[in-house]
Design a protein around this motif. Structure first.
Motif, PDB file in Angstrom:
ATOM      1  N   LEU A   1      48.532  45.005  36.219  1.00 33.58           N
ATOM      2  CA  LEU A   1      47.616  46.122  36.491  1.00 33.58           C
ATOM      3  C   LEU A   1      47.139  46.150  37.939  1.00 33.58           C
ATOM      4  CD1 LEU A   1      45.522  46.172  33.199  1.00 33.58           C
ATOM      5  CD2 LEU A   1      47.268  47.822  33.942  1.00 33.58           C
ATOM      6  N   THR A   2      47.101  44.989  38.595  1.00 37.64           N
ATOM      7  CA  THR A   2      46.724  44.996  40.011  1.00 37.64           C
ATOM      8  C   THR A   2      47.822  45.616  40.880  1.00 37.64           C
ATOM      9  OG1 THR A   2      47.520  42.725  40.381  1.00 37.64           O
ATOM     10  CG2 THR A   2      45.160  43.003  39.851  1.00 37.64           C
TER      11      THR A   2
ATOM     12  N   HIS B   1      48.545  40.806  42.854  1.00 34.92           N
ATOM     13  CA  HIS B   1      49.607  41.284  41.965  1.00 34.92           C
ATOM     14  C   HIS B   1      50.639  40.187  41.703  1.00 34.92           C
ATOM     15  CE1 HIS B   1      52.479  43.980  40.118  1.00 34.92           C
ATOM     16  NE2 HIS B   1      53.349  43.837  41.107  1.00 34.92           N
TER      17      HIS B   1
ATOM     18  N   CYS C   1      41.987  35.288  38.063  1.00 36.18           N
ATOM     19  CA  CYS C   1      41.804  36.700  37.667  1.00 36.18           C
ATOM     20  C   CYS C   1      40.526  37.282  38.257  1.00 36.18           C
ATOM     21  CB  CYS C   1      41.763  36.832  36.148  1.00 36.18           C
ATOM     22  SG  CYS C   1      43.384  36.826  35.381  1.00 36.18           S
TER      23      CYS C   1
ATOM     24  N   TYR D   1      42.010  32.435  34.499  1.00 37.65           N
ATOM     25  CA  TYR D   1      40.890  33.365  34.574  1.00 37.65           C
ATOM     26  C   TYR D   1      40.109  33.214  35.883  1.00 37.65           C
ATOM     27  CZ  TYR D   1      41.922  34.797  29.830  1.00 37.65           C
ATOM     28  OH  TYR D   1      42.535  35.304  28.718  1.00 37.65           O
TER      29      TYR D   1
ATOM     30  N   PRO E   1      41.774  39.661  42.456  1.00 35.05           N
ATOM     31  CA  PRO E   1      41.477  41.101  42.549  1.00 35.05           C
ATOM     32  C   PRO E   1      40.145  41.390  43.240  1.00 35.05           C
ATOM     33  CG  PRO E   1      42.159  40.522  40.321  1.00 35.05           C
ATOM     34  CD  PRO E   1      41.943  39.242  41.063  1.00 35.05           C
TER      35      PRO E   1
ATOM     36  N   ILE F   1      46.819  41.468  33.602  1.00 36.99           N
ATOM     37  CA  ILE F   1      45.900  41.736  34.715  1.00 36.99           C
ATOM     38  C   ILE F   1      46.676  41.768  36.025  1.00 36.99           C
ATOM     39  CG2 ILE F   1      43.927  40.818  36.017  1.00 36.99           C
ATOM     40  CD1 ILE F   1      42.886  39.764  33.256  1.00 36.99           C
TER      41      ILE F   1
ATOM     42  N   ILE G   1      47.571  37.735  28.863  1.00 32.59           N
ATOM     43  CA  ILE G   1      46.425  38.480  29.406  1.00 32.59           C
ATOM     44  C   ILE G   1      46.405  38.381  30.928  1.00 32.59           C
ATOM     45  CG2 ILE G   1      43.896  38.550  29.524  1.00 32.59           C
ATOM     46  CD1 ILE G   1      43.953  37.669  26.512  1.00 32.59           C
ATOM     47  N   VAL G   2      46.623  37.178  31.456  1.00 31.14           N
ATOM     48  CA  VAL G   2      46.662  36.997  32.914  1.00 31.14           C
ATOM     49  C   VAL G   2      47.817  37.801  33.498  1.00 31.14           C
ATOM     50  CG1 VAL G   2      47.034  35.316  34.770  1.00 31.14           C
ATOM     51  CG2 VAL G   2      45.493  34.753  32.867  1.00 31.14           C
TER      52      VAL G   2
END
Length: 142
Positions: A21-22, A46, A88, A85, A92, A18, A14-15
């Motif tokens: 996606l950045t 990123h 995270c 997290y 961002p 993310i 998941i990290v």
């Protein structure tokens, strides 16, 4: 496989997602020729999250080789999860609002970034120290 290792792989993925996606706002900032601080913020988000997620997955791969008591195993895994997290949120959000969060002073936005950075850094430190001590214990204690 250790159920906690599966948890760590899941949260690491998941990290990592993310972090990947950045890359979208990072590429956008480059293409729009935004200022260097904005580009740097997205680059840090990123690359940092992608490396953090990958590191969590790497930690999971060695858990079964370590001689860890259940509390240490749980602490190692969930300090990494909380750390991931925390970053995270911090990385961002910091890139988005233009804050680095290197000190507690300043606006509420900077304090949020700072808090996320501290959670991330402390969790990473705890997990890394536990990994080192677990390796030493595995090597020298039979």
């Amino acid at each position: 496989m250790n159920p906690l290792a599966i948890q760590l792989i899941l949260h690491g993925a998941i990290v990592l997602l993310i972090g990947l996606l950045t890359g979208i706002p990072y590429g956008h900032a480059i293409n729009m020729k935004q200022d260097e601080n904005t580009v740097r913020g997205w680059r840090v988000a990123h690359s940092g999250l992608a490396m953090g997620g990958t590191t969590m997955i790497a930690f999971a791969s060695v858990l079964s080789y370590l001689k860890l008591d259940p509390i240490s195993n749980f602490t190692l895994v969930y300090s990494l999860v909380v750390s991931g997290y925390g970053f995270c949120i911090a990385l961002p959000y910091g890139a988005w609002v233009g804050h680095r969060g290197l000190s507690i002073v300043g606006s509420i936005k900077n304090k949020v970034v700072y808090a996320g950075n501290m959670v991330g850094a402390i969790g990473s430190l705890i997990a890394t120290l536990l990994l080192i001590f677990s390796c030493l214990r595995t090597l020298f204690v039979t």
